[in-house]
Design an enzyme around this catalytic site. Structure first.
Site, mmCIF file in Angstrom:
data_model
loop_
_atom_site.group_PDB
_atom_site.id
_atom_site.type_symbol
_atom_site.label_atom_id
_atom_site.label_comp_id
_atom_site.label_asym_id
_atom_site.label_seq_id
_atom_site.Cartn_x
_atom_site.Cartn_y
_atom_site.Cartn_z
ATOM 1 C CG ASP A 62 -70.546 8.707 -65.457
ATOM 2 O OD1 ASP A 62 -70.334 7.965 -64.492
ATOM 3 O OD2 ASP A 62 -69.679 9.028 -66.279
ATOM 4 C CB THR A 95 -67.659 8.567 -60.842
ATOM 5 O OG1 THR A 95 -68.908 8.340 -61.487
ATOM 6 C CG2 THR A 95 -66.589 7.854 -61.621
ATOM 7 C CB THR A 96 -72.199 9.562 -58.004
ATOM 8 O OG1 THR A 96 -72.360 9.570 -59.421
ATOM 9 C CG2 THR A 96 -73.029 10.677 -57.420
ATOM 10 C CG ASP A 398 -70.331 3.859 -65.847
ATOM 11 O OD1 ASP A 398 -69.235 4.223 -66.299
ATOM 12 O OD2 ASP A 398 -71.061 4.601 -65.169
#
Length: 530
Positions: A62, A95-96, A398
């Site tokens: 994450d 988020t990545t 998530d």
């Protein structure tokens, strides 16, 4: 002719060495952070092992978690950490992607700077391109209904595909969807608070043993010091914030007792005091007590537990302060601050309160069959060890965020790098209609978007150049939903493969990444202060 040459000279930007160095340093630092987590993008992405100073180890892919735990000193690199946090707050997923995108935009802007384009021109063009990109995405999105459970499940599955627990997505995805549908208020669907979903993690079993509880689970044990009850049917639950123990003086002081008669009097007074409290509690009809953790003095003493056990009242102590709101909302009861306020209407009602043994995972208190249950959900997560549990918790969060995004903005788009590829193609076409430096910068923005499909292919062990070229061809031919099928190692239609994601995840990633890149571009000096 001379005038024309003069204007052309003004178009290119020559900057002093210092400004160039500062900009280069900032961009390189931000790129380094983006490259560090680039390998963990997508379903075939690698995981990172984060070793903390206290010896704790976290295994995760994450982006927000990795960046959060990283020790970053450089100010521009810290902006990328904050960028991942922002994406985590807005969308909860991607988020990545947002960090990788920002790194790619900075790489392209560095090439433009070397060619002599002014940073402000690049910044403004990027801003326009991002707005156009969001517009294109919104036009091609597929509307989805909140009643369409399958669409919500598909989005949750896509989010979980890149996690360690992707093989358990058949269990976790329905859990995430059911949780949100349970806390959803049809009158106000935009006000979804994930604090209304309580996740209790207990080791000692596999992830397959996780379940969603129709009721409430407290990670506490029933007090058994005086052989009190550990199971109560037709429970009337009081959530109390006072202590069932003898009072203490406000300030530290000593009372010197010189003879036994006085000693007996003190003990007798204590007994009477506690007995009166227990009688008042019993009179209200309560047979289960949830007692808030107390710092100043013991919440219960052995004596009070003895009297409560005699009165057949089950006691659960050490309820955390932050759980009080959740418990009162779930049980539909009011927290009671003083024993004189104990009244039947302030109690919660449930069919059963019992202490459940989870084997090696310890014990929990389960409350089921709650009357007038509030809009909350509880999940009992199990895992073989702490690392797997922590990652399962993050993955569930998530998945919850993805479903929440869909509820707030009810549009789906294809996944697997297809929206980025479609944007890249559409923006390249749009760039041809623009003039001057802006056209040049928009084309660079479009090329930067190809980093997502490129990285997905690279992480899956495919040939990225071949796959991206093939994708480009598909999108130029009008097959706008084609993306990378990592399992087959080819490019296929993502909607047919059920790889979908909420529109909000991609649009917020684009807007935030562009904003961060523009911010870093505009900095031309670092001023230290004393």
């Amino acid at each position: 002719m001379a005038a024309a040459v003069a204007t052309r000279k003004g178009e290119t930007y020559k900057e002093s060495a210092k400004k160039k160095d500062v900009r280069l340093m900032n961009i390189e630092a931000a790129k380094a952070v983006a490259d560090a987590i680039r390998t963990s993008l997508g379903p075939r992405g690698m995981d990172k092992m984060v070793a903390q100073a206290d010896g704790e180890v976290i295994i995760t892919n994450d982006g927000a978690t990795i960046l959060n735990k990283m020790r970053v000193e450089q100010p521009a690199a810290k902006m990328l950490v904050d960028l991942a946090k922002s994406q985590d707050v807005v969308a909860g997923d991607g988020t990545t992607s947002v960090t990788v995108l920002c790194g790619a935009l900075l790489r392209k802007s560095l090439e433009l700077l070397e060619k002599g384009v002014h940073p402000t021109v690049i910044s403004d063009a990027f801003g326009r391109a991002a707005e156009k990109a969001v517009e294109i995405l919104t036009d091609s999105a597929i509307p989805v209904s909140i009643e369409d459970r399958q669409a919500l499940l598909r989005a949750a599955n896509t989010s979980l595909s890149s996690k360690i627990i992707s093989q358990n997505s058949a269990l976790i995805s329905p859990m995430a969807v059911d949780c949100l549908l349970r806390i959803l208020n049809p009158q106000r669907p935009d006000l979804l608070d994930l604090k209304d979903v309580k996740v209790v993690s207990k080791p000692g079993a596999t992830i397959d043993d996780s379940e969603m509880i129709d009721g409430l689970v407290l990670d506490l044990k029933a007090a058994k010091a005086a052989a009190g009850p550990t199971r109560m049917e037709n429970a009337k639950i009081a959530l109390i914030q006072f202590q069932v123990s003898p009072p203490k003086t406000d300030i530290e002081n000593n009372v010197i007792v010189s003879d036994y008669a006085q000693m007996d009097r003190i003990l007798k007074e204590e007994r009477n005091y506690i007995l009166q409290m227990v009688k008042k509690i019993r009179a209200s009809g309560a047979n289960v007590l949830l007692i808030q953790k107390s710092i100043l003095r013991d919440a219960v003493t052995d004596l009070s537990l003895h009297y409560l056990a005699k009165a057949k009242i089950m006691v659960v102590k050490d309820v955390e302060r932050e759980d009080i709101e959740f418990i009162s909302k779930t049980l539909h009861c009011l927290p009671i601050a003083h024993v004189d306020h104990m009244r039947p209407e302030k109690l919660g009602h449930a069919a059963l309160v019992e202490e459940a043994d989870l084997g090696k995972g310890g014990k929990v208190v389960k409350i089921t069959g709650i009357e007038n249950k509030g809009r909350t959900a509880t999940v009992l997560l199990r895992g073989s060890n702490k690392l797997a549990l922590a990652e399962a918790d993050r993955s569930l969060h998530d998945a919850l965020c993805v479903v929440r995004c869909l509820v707030q903005k009810r549009y789906l788009i294809a996944g697997g790098g297809s929206p980025e590829m479609e944007l890249s193609y559409q923006l390249s076409q749009w760039a041809k209609t623009l003039v001057g430096m802006e056209s040049f910068c928009v084309r660079a923005f479009a090329e930067a978007l190809e980093i997502i499909p490129y990285t997905l292919a690279e992480n899956a062990g495919l040939n990225p150049i071949e796959i991206v070229t093939e994708l480009r061809n598909h999108h130029a031919s009008g097959r706008r939903h084609h993306g990378i099928n990592v399992r087959k190692g080819a490019t296929t239609d993502m909607l047919e493969e059920n790889v979908v994601q909420p529109l909000l995840v991609t649009t917020s990633a684009l807007s935030l990444a562009t904003e961060a890149a523009r911010l870093i571009l505009k900095i031309d000096d670092v001023v230290p202060t004393r």
